[in-house]
Design an enzyme around this catalytic site. Structure first.
Site, PDB file in Angstrom:
ATOM      1  N   THR A  22       2.869  -1.340   8.577  1.00 19.91           N
ATOM      2  CA  THR A  22       3.624  -2.138   9.640  1.00 19.91           C
ATOM      3  C   THR A  22       4.023  -3.720   9.269  1.00 19.91           C
ATOM      4  O   THR A  22       4.613  -4.262  10.000  1.00 19.91           O
ATOM      5  CB  THR A  22       2.726  -2.426  10.808  1.00 19.91           C
ATOM      6  N   ASP A  76       1.072  -1.259  -0.149  1.00 19.36           N
ATOM      7  CA  ASP A  76      -0.062  -0.005  -0.023  1.00 19.36           C
ATOM      8  C   ASP A  76       0.879   1.171  -0.038  1.00 19.36           C
ATOM      9  O   ASP A  76       2.275   1.286   0.082  1.00 19.36           O
ATOM     10  CB  ASP A  76      -0.952  -0.006   1.127  1.00 19.36           C
ATOM     11  N   HIS A 110      10.668 -23.772   8.834  1.00 16.76           N
ATOM     12  CA  HIS A 110       9.861 -24.353   9.457  1.00 16.76           C
ATOM     13  C   HIS A 110       8.434 -24.222   9.202  1.00 16.76           C
ATOM     14  O   HIS A 110       7.681 -25.272   9.162  1.00 16.76           O
ATOM     15  CB  HIS A 110       9.690 -23.904  11.043  1.00 16.76           C
ATOM     16  N   HIS A 127       7.344 -30.631  10.341  1.00 17.84           N
ATOM     17  CA  HIS A 127       6.995 -29.396   9.848  1.00 17.84           C
ATOM     18  C   HIS A 127       5.866 -29.509   8.770  1.00 17.84           C
ATOM     19  O   HIS A 127       4.939 -28.822   8.639  1.00 17.84           O
ATOM     20  CB  HIS A 127       8.179 -28.561   9.430  1.00 17.84           C
ATOM     21  N   CYS A 132       3.306  -3.039   3.906  1.00 15.57           N
ATOM     22  CA  CYS A 132       2.401  -1.801   4.180  1.00 15.57           C
ATOM     23  C   CYS A 132       3.027  -1.092   5.590  1.00 15.57           C
ATOM     24  O   CYS A 132       4.296  -1.244   5.387  1.00 15.57           O
ATOM     25  CB  CYS A 132       0.922  -2.358   4.851  1.00 15.57           C
TER      26      CYS A 132
HETATM   27  C1  RB5 Z   1      -1.872   2.809   6.507  1.00 15.41           C
HETATM   28  O1  RB5 Z   1      -1.817   4.046   7.031  1.00 15.41           O
HETATM   29  C2  RB5 Z   1      -1.674   1.756   7.353  1.00 15.41           C
HETATM   30  O2  RB5 Z   1      -2.599   1.540   8.391  1.00 15.41           O
HETATM   31  C3  RB5 Z   1      -1.200   0.434   6.765  1.00 15.41           C
HETATM   32  O3  RB5 Z   1      -0.193   0.567   5.971  1.00 15.41           O
HETATM   33  C4  RB5 Z   1      -0.921  -0.749   7.424  1.00 15.41           C
HETATM   34  O4  RB5 Z   1       0.246  -0.360   8.627  1.00 15.41           O
HETATM   35  C5  RB5 Z   1      -1.876  -1.449   8.332  1.00 15.41           C
HETATM   36  O5  RB5 Z   1      -1.558  -2.603   8.929  1.00 15.41           O
END
Ligand code: RB5
Length: 144
Positions: free
Chosen positions: A67, A8, A98, A134, A65
C-alpha cells in the site's frame, strides 16, 4: 543524483518497473532490497533506505510495499525523513515543493506501473521551493 530504492514482497514487482525507468533515464540508484517476491517485512527496507539518505549515500528514496503505508510509517519514525505516500502526480509535485519530502512511498497493489513511473518522474524532477514558510513548517515537524 543517486536514488535509494527499497521494497517488501508486495512492492517488489513495481520496484522492478521503477528500476527500468531509472536505467532508461541513466539515473544512478542503489537497491537496498528485497530481491524477490518471497514474503518479508517492510520495516527492514524502510530503515535501510532512510539511513542510506541520512548517511549521504543517496539524495532521495523510493519505497514500495503493498500500500505504501507501512513502509512510509516506518520511514517517518526516523528523524530527518519525510516520506510521502503518493497516488497521483499532483501530490508528488506538492510534497517536493512544500514538504521537501526525501522519500516517495508507493503502493504496488494500488498504482499501476504506468502511473507509478509518472509519479516517480514528477517526484525526482521537482525541486524544493525553498520558500521561507515551507522551511519554517518543515523545521516545526522535528519539534514536539
Ligand atoms: C504485506 O502483505 C503488506 O502488508 C505490506 O506490503 C504493506 O502493504 C503494509 O503496509
Amino acid at each position: 543524483m543517486r536514488v535509494a530504492l527499497g521494497s517488501d514482497h508486495g512492492g517488489f514487482e513495481l520496484k522492478q518497473e521503477i528500476i527500468k525507468y531509472l536505467e532508461e533515464k541513466n539515473i544512478e540508484y542503489k537497491d537496498y532490497g528485497c530481491y524477490s517476491t518471497e514474503s518479508t517485512d517492510y520495516p527492514i527496507y524502510a530503515k535501510k533506505v532512510a539511513h542510506g539518505i541520512l548517511d549521504g549515500e543517496c539524495e532521495l528514496g523510493i519505497l514500495v510495499c503493498g500500500t505504501g503505508i507501512g513502509i512510509s510509517i516506518t520511514a517517518n519514525k526516523i528523524k530527518g525523513i519525510r516520506a510521502a505516500v503518493c497516488t497521483d502526480c499532483f501530490t508528488a509535485e506538492a510534497t517536493r515543493l512544500h514538504n521537501d519530502a526525501n522519500i516517495l512511498a508507493l503502493g504496488g497493489r494500488v498504482v499501476g506501473p504506468g502511473l507509478a513511473v509518472k509519479i516517480v518522474d514528477t517526484f525526482l524532477n521537482t525541486p524544493f521551493s525553498g520558500d521561507e514558510r515551507h522551511i519554517r513548517r518543515i523545521a516545526q515537524i522535528e519539534t514536539e
